[in-house]
Motif scaffolding. Structure first.
Motif, short mmCIF file in Angstrom:
data_model
loop_
_atom_site.label_atom_id
_atom_site.label_comp_id
_atom_site.label_asym_id
_atom_site.label_seq_id
_atom_site.Cartn_x
_atom_site.Cartn_y
_atom_site.Cartn_z
N LYS A 1 53.68 70.20 106.09
CA LYS A 1 54.76 69.30 106.53
C LYS A 1 56.05 69.56 105.76
O LYS A 1 57.12 69.71 106.36
N TYR A 2 55.95 69.61 104.43
CA TYR A 2 57.16 69.73 103.64
C TYR A 2 57.72 71.16 103.65
O TYR A 2 58.93 71.34 103.49
N SER B 1 57.85 63.86 111.27
CA SER B 1 57.08 63.72 110.04
C SER B 1 57.18 62.32 109.45
O SER B 1 56.24 61.85 108.80
N PHE C 1 61.58 71.53 104.52
CA PHE C 1 62.45 72.16 103.53
C PHE C 1 63.08 73.44 104.06
O PHE C 1 64.26 73.71 103.81
N THR D 1 55.83 73.32 97.39
CA THR D 1 54.86 72.78 98.35
C THR D 1 53.42 73.19 98.03
O THR D 1 52.49 72.54 98.50
#
Length: 236
Positions: free
Chosen positions: A105-106, A148, A110, A72
């Motif tokens: 966000k990721y 998201s 994750f 990320t």
């Protein structure tokens, strides 16, 4: 006439932008290339076929904080390394905000997926308390996914995870690794490990029964509970 001139000027300006814009095929940009480099540093390689997916062991390796942080952080790192002086300050700030939003966000998605993965993808027995915690993790992961990606459809795999995974865990009280190809490989590894322990037995049938008995005790919660109760009785 003035309107026509403005339209023509706008078209020419758009064409000039298109001519100066680098055409990149999908999945070949600098950020995507940097992700593959990050994966290679952790000895993770996507398959050449099957949509560039991962093998089971590599998924397990990627579901760690260290790998998630590195992946990320890649967009921000690539953007800073390739920033030139001719980029306007406004565009520079926009790129910084976009890369920071991508990381936030990721990372959230994750990490929540990693909690789900570690909770269900194994071959050991699961207690009712663990199943309740897995249920919470699945709900938090799907909530983040919908927030998201509001326009994305829920795939069949996500539907099974959300609506049927916990039900199956409560029924069998064992991880999903016993029910898929990776689980078969894991069991094969466990059989080989147990076989090395009992290799001194002369009778091949006794060796096989010892391996199967240990596998049954290790994967069936009811058997483990009965063994624990019997052991406590003998202590008294």
């Amino acid at each position: 006439m003035n309107l026509a001139c403005k339209i023509i000027a706008s078209i020419c300006f758009s064409q000039e932008i298109e001519m100066n814009r680098a055409d990149l095929a999908y999945g070949t940009g600098p950020v995507v290339s940097s992700l593959d480099k990050v994966l290679s540093t952790f000895h993770v390689q996507r398959q050449a076929y099957h949509g560039k997916s991962f093998v089971g062991n590599h998924v397990h390796r990627c579901c760690t904080v260290e790998v998630i942080e590195a992946l990320t952080a890649a967009p921000m790192k690539v953007m800073l390394e390739n920033m030139t002086d001719d980029v306007p300050l406004a565009a520079h700030e926009q790129l910084l905000r976009e890369s920071a939003n991508i990381k936030k966000k990721y990372s959230d998605i994750f990490l929540k997926f990693a909690d789900v993965h570690h909770g269900i993808n194994h071959a050991r027995a699961i207690s009712p308390e663990e199943i309740n915690q897995i249920d919470i993790c699945i709900k938090e992961f799907l909530n983040s996914f919908r927030a998201s990606f509001p326009s994305s459809n829920i795939s069949p795999s996500l539907h099974l995870l959300e609506d049927h995974a916990v039900e199956q865990l409560r029924k069998f009280r064992v991880g999903f690794s016993l029910l898929n190809e990776q689980g078969g490989e894991l069991i094969h590894t466990d059989f080989n490990r147990t076989g090395r322990v009992v290799h001194g037995m002369r009778d091949p049938l006794q060796r096989l029964m010892a391996v199967m008995r240990r596998h049954l005790v290790g994967t069936t919660p009811e058997v483990q509970t009965n063994i624990a109760k019997t052991s406590r009785k003998h202590e008294y």
